[in-house]
Design an enzyme around this catalytic site. Structure first.
Site, PDB file in Angstrom:
ATOM      1  N   CYS A  44       0.859  -1.179   0.000  1.00 55.92           N
ATOM      2  CA  CYS A  44       0.000   0.000   0.000  1.00 55.92           C
ATOM      3  C   CYS A  44       0.905   1.241   0.000  1.00 55.92           C
ATOM      4  O   CYS A  44       1.642   1.471   0.971  1.00 55.92           O
ATOM      5  CB  CYS A  44      -0.884  -0.026   1.245  1.00 55.92           C
ATOM      6  SG  CYS A  44      -1.922   1.432   1.363  1.00 55.92           S
ATOM      7  N   GLY A  45       0.861   1.997  -1.078  1.00 57.42           N
ATOM      8  CA  GLY A  45       1.749   3.158  -1.225  1.00 57.42           C
ATOM      9  C   GLY A  45       1.416   4.278  -0.260  1.00 57.42           C
ATOM     10  O   GLY A  45       2.300   4.817   0.428  1.00 57.42           O
ATOM     11  N   ASN A  46       0.135   4.642  -0.181  1.00 55.33           N
ATOM     12  CA  ASN A  46      -0.256   5.698   0.766  1.00 55.33           C
ATOM     13  C   ASN A  46      -0.064   5.225   2.205  1.00 55.33           C
ATOM     14  O   ASN A  46       0.337   5.999   3.074  1.00 55.33           O
ATOM     15  CB  ASN A  46      -1.711   6.110   0.540  1.00 55.33           C
ATOM     16  CG  ASN A  46      -1.879   6.959  -0.710  1.00 55.33           C
ATOM     17  OD1 ASN A  46      -0.970   7.702  -1.091  1.00 55.33           O
ATOM     18  ND2 ASN A  46      -3.040   6.854  -1.356  1.00 55.33           N
TER      19      ASN A  46
ATOM     20  N   CYS B 182      -5.164   6.164  -4.091  1.00 54.10           N
ATOM     21  CA  CYS B 182      -4.444   4.892  -3.952  1.00 54.10           C
ATOM     22  C   CYS B 182      -3.012   5.122  -4.448  1.00 54.10           C
ATOM     23  O   CYS B 182      -2.804   5.447  -5.619  1.00 54.10           O
ATOM     24  CB  CYS B 182      -5.148   3.805  -4.767  1.00 54.10           C
ATOM     25  SG  CYS B 182      -4.265   2.240  -4.743  1.00 54.10           S
ATOM     26  N   GLY B 183      -2.036   4.928  -3.557  1.00 53.62           N
ATOM     27  CA  GLY B 183      -0.642   5.268  -3.888  1.00 53.62           C
ATOM     28  C   GLY B 183      -0.024   4.370  -4.948  1.00 53.62           C
ATOM     29  O   GLY B 183       0.607   4.855  -5.900  1.00 53.62           O
ATOM     30  N   THR B 184      -0.182   3.035  -4.779  1.00 53.69           N
ATOM     31  CA  THR B 184       0.349   2.138  -5.817  1.00 53.69           C
ATOM     32  C   THR B 184      -0.449   2.341  -7.105  1.00 53.69           C
ATOM     33  O   THR B 184       0.075   2.147  -8.202  1.00 53.69           O
ATOM     34  CB  THR B 184       0.275   0.660  -5.371  1.00 53.69           C
ATOM     35  OG1 THR B 184      -1.048   0.390  -4.878  1.00 53.69           O
ATOM     36  CG2 THR B 184       1.303   0.328  -4.305  1.00 53.69           C
TER      37      THR B 184
HETATM   38  N1  LIG Z   1      -6.156  -2.584  -1.819  1.00 57.77           N
HETATM   39  C1  LIG Z   1      -4.866  -2.835  -2.329  1.00 57.77           C
HETATM   40  C2  LIG Z   1      -3.729  -2.493  -1.421  1.00 57.77           C
HETATM   41  C3  LIG Z   1      -3.783  -1.083  -0.930  1.00 57.77           C
HETATM   42  C4  LIG Z   1      -3.386  -0.039  -1.968  1.00 57.77           C
HETATM   43  C5  LIG Z   1      -3.269   1.300  -1.307  1.00 57.77           C
HETATM   44  N2  LIG Z   1      -4.439   1.995  -0.972  1.00 57.77           N
HETATM   45  C6  LIG Z   1      -2.199   2.176  -1.896  1.00 57.77           C
HETATM   46  O1  LIG Z   1      -2.144   3.357  -1.504  1.00 57.77           O
HETATM   47  O2  LIG Z   1      -1.353   1.697  -2.638  1.00 57.77           O
HETATM   48  C7  LIG Z   1      -4.719  -4.304  -2.715  1.00 57.77           C
HETATM   49  O3  LIG Z   1      -5.138  -5.196  -1.955  1.00 57.77           O
HETATM   50  O4  LIG Z   1      -4.144  -4.575  -3.778  1.00 57.77           O
END
Ligand SMILES: N[C@@H](CCC[C@H](N)C(=O)O)C(=O)O
Length: 260
Positions: free
Chosen positions: A74-76, A197-199
């Site tokens: 999770c990037g954020n 969502c960071g990623t």
């Molecule tokens: N829900 C995602 C993981 C979380 C991503 C996140 N919010 C971010 O900021 O990257 C998953 O299960 O792939």
């Protein structure tokens, strides 16, 4: 048991964070994680993160989605955990920490956390979308009139339709200038739209570069919850030195009674 928690948000992607350096948290209790993340019966969050001791770096990140299941990067959340480690005094301005996808470097300056993401060497370009893994899997699709787009309905359809039970996060994108994009994301494990969502925005920046929509190596992304900047290098078909930069803020802290 009374559990101490901290609530953080990074561009509106919000997390319950727990200092688990003393190994106090029941890590396999999916139901408890889901209850803590519940917006009506719990604290309320898109995910829960544990800060733990690590043998090879400053600390370890363990991430759970709001459904209670442990998930991928999770990037954020990573940016928020760096802000938390700084708040606790575990780190100063610079850090290296361990996460499910490997070691990450990061820096903190005031409320801004700049997080190095994993290298990306494969972007699958399909007819109307791209698919890539930036620590978590991401579908990236350009749409018109993003503001009016039904992210919940279309995101859910694609998340299960193309990617099956294990699923993918689904990002809908509209270009706003040479190097800027608006993004809305349906997140698996939350099973709904999050404010950021960071990623996901990292995946958008790389996919837009790969498909020639932008030639810039610094891309600005606007999400419902705020603005993020992604910078990167591309060499021999591989993206490296990928950085995700933006605010990570403590919202409140407290204790909650839970039956463990
Ligand atoms: N829900 C995602 C993981 C979380 C991503 C996140 N919010 C971010 O900021 O990257 C998953 O299960 O792939």
């Amino acid at each position: 048991m009374e559990l101490q928690f901290f609530k953080y948000q990074g561009t509106g992607n919000d997390f319950v964070i727990i200092d688990n350096r003393q190994d106090i948290f029941p890590k396999n209790n999916t139901k408890l994680v889901a209850e803590l993340c519940d917006r009506r019966f719990g604290i309320g969050a898109d995910g829960l993160i544990l800060l733990e001791n690590d043998n090879v770096s400053d600390f370890k990140m363990v991430y759970y989605n709001a459904d209670g299941a442990e998930s991928t990067m999770c990037g954020n959340g990573g940016r928020c955990l760096v802000a938390f480690a700084h708040y606790l005094g575990v780190i100063e301005r610079k850090t290296t920490f361990n996460a499910v996808d490997g070691l990450h470097e990061a820096t903190v300056e005031g409320d801004i956390v700049n997080l190095k993401m994993i290298d990306v060497d494969k972007i699958h370009e399909k007819q109307n979308h791209s698919f890539l893994d930036t620590g978590s899997p991401h579908h990236v699709q350009l749409v018109k009139e993003l503001e009016k787009f039904d992210v919940q309905k279309e995101g859910k359809k694609l998340r299960y339709g193309i990617y099956g039970e294990s699923g993918s996060n689904i990002n809908f994108v509209e270009q706003t200038s040479d190097n800027a994009f608006d993004v809305r994301t349906y997140e698996r494990g939350v099973e709904g739209e999050t404010f950021s969502c960071g990623t996901g925005v990292t995946a958008v920046a790389l996919a837009m570069h790969e498909s020639g929509k932008t030639a810039a190596n610094e891309v600005h992304i606007h999400t419902i919850g705020g603005d993020l900047t992604i910078s990167f290098e591309k060499k021999d078909g591989k993206y490296s030195n990928i950085f995700l930069k933006g605010p990570a803020i403590q919202v409140f802290k407290g204790t909650i009674e839970c039956s463990i």
